[in-house]
Write a protein that holds these residues in place. Sequence first.
Motif, PDB file in Angstrom:
ATOM      1  N   ILE A  71       0.836  -1.198   0.000  1.00  0.00           N
ATOM      2  CA  ILE A  71       0.000   0.000   0.000  1.00  0.00           C
ATOM      3  C   ILE A  71       0.872   1.250   0.000  1.00  0.00           C
ATOM      4  O   ILE A  71       1.836   1.352   0.749  1.00  0.00           O
ATOM      5  CB  ILE A  71      -0.926   0.017   1.231  1.00  0.00           C
ATOM      6  N   GLY A  72       0.528   2.193  -0.849  1.00  0.00           N
ATOM      7  CA  GLY A  72       1.255   3.446  -0.907  1.00  0.00           C
ATOM      8  C   GLY A  72       0.996   4.149  -2.218  1.00  0.00           C
ATOM      9  O   GLY A  72       0.228   3.677  -3.070  1.00  0.00           O
ATOM     10  N   ARG A  73       1.632   5.317  -2.377  1.00  0.00           N
ATOM     11  CA  ARG A  73       1.427   6.081  -3.610  1.00  0.00           C
ATOM     12  C   ARG A  73       1.980   5.336  -4.825  1.00  0.00           C
ATOM     13  O   ARG A  73       1.495   5.499  -5.938  1.00  0.00           O
ATOM     14  CB  ARG A  73       2.080   7.457  -3.468  1.00  0.00           C
ATOM     15  N   GLU A 101       2.155   1.685  -6.004  1.00  0.00           N
ATOM     16  CA  GLU A 101       1.616   0.376  -5.651  1.00  0.00           C
ATOM     17  C   GLU A 101       2.554  -0.751  -6.085  1.00  0.00           C
ATOM     18  O   GLU A 101       3.153  -0.706  -7.157  1.00  0.00           O
ATOM     19  CB  GLU A 101       0.236   0.176  -6.287  1.00  0.00           C
ATOM     20  N   THR A 155       0.464   3.903   8.016  1.00  0.00           N
ATOM     21  CA  THR A 155       0.025   3.631   6.644  1.00  0.00           C
ATOM     22  C   THR A 155      -0.912   4.730   6.154  1.00  0.00           C
ATOM     23  O   THR A 155      -0.806   5.198   5.012  1.00  0.00           O
ATOM     24  CB  THR A 155      -0.685   2.267   6.569  1.00  0.00           C
ATOM     25  N   SER A 202      -0.335   7.503   3.002  1.00  0.00           N
ATOM     26  CA  SER A 202      -1.169   7.078   1.878  1.00  0.00           C
ATOM     27  C   SER A 202      -2.378   7.968   1.612  1.00  0.00           C
ATOM     28  O   SER A 202      -2.928   7.938   0.508  1.00  0.00           O
ATOM     29  CB  SER A 202      -1.668   5.642   2.113  1.00  0.00           C
TER      30      SER A 202
END
Length: 321
Positions: free
Chosen positions: A20-22, A24, A285, A289
């Motif tokens: 998960i994050g900017r 992927e 997270t 995110s």
Amino acid sequence: MKILFALIFIIILSLIILGIGRFELSYLQIFDILLGKTEGREAFILLELRLPRVILALIVGASLSVAGASFQAIFRNPLASPDILGVASGAAFGAVLALLLGLNIYLLTAFSFSFGLLSLALVLLIAKDSHNKIMIILSGVIISALFQSFISLLKYIADPQDTLPVITYWLLGSLQVGNLKQMIICSLGMIIGSIIIVIYRFKHNILMLEDIEARSLGLNIKALRLGLIFASTLIVACVVSICGIIGWIGLIVPHIARMIAGFNTAKVIATSLFIGAIFMLIIDTLSRSLAQQELPISILSAVVGAPFFIAILYKAKGMRI
């Protein structure tokens, strides 16, 4: 069995969050990178940015939570938190002073830890020979306010174009790992402090008794209390030196653990260890995110913590705490 289940849950959650994050990452990519089959930009993002951050989030959350549970037992006060003795403010002042002087990351950690210990020493000096735990708490409030005023002074004289933004952002709290060696050193301090508290978790139940009753059981109350305070101080100083000030975790999580595990402090500390790790992992997270730019952790933890704190105060209204 419960511990095994909690560990498995944390491992699975951590693997999910790694994707998960900017930017992927698929879980197939994650497993390939962890097995050393893939290199490049994806491997850099996972191994250099996300994985250290996930590990740090787990350690910080668990450490602050057990420190909070320990403080609430030591002072027999459900509103106690890891920064109750002004350690967080003292450690923050040391780090801000290092930033203002342009010192490197290692000296920043040393300054933060040293001033964290200094704040504890001042609190104990003010409350010397006092058997009233409220006196220790009030001493912590005084020292915390003192170091906060010093921080404001340093911010006032800092370069508004260069140093001040760095100080302001750092004080808001972040788990972004800039130096792996610093992370390892500070994490070791958090782990050592947490291990000490967990080892003595059963004796926290005795600390909940009046001092006369505890002494009648053959327990050296003063030595145990000071040892646990120093362990918690080590945790808070290490967290602040690498992450800035992260509030509310040590206050919220022990209460959640108490709702699950009951009022046996030994179980509360053990439960806080796992809940704190999960809670911090989720907060971090969300921090990285939710928006294009990373949100400071203290903002998100306050959004959750403030309503919870109000609920605690409402429940404690009219009660002696």
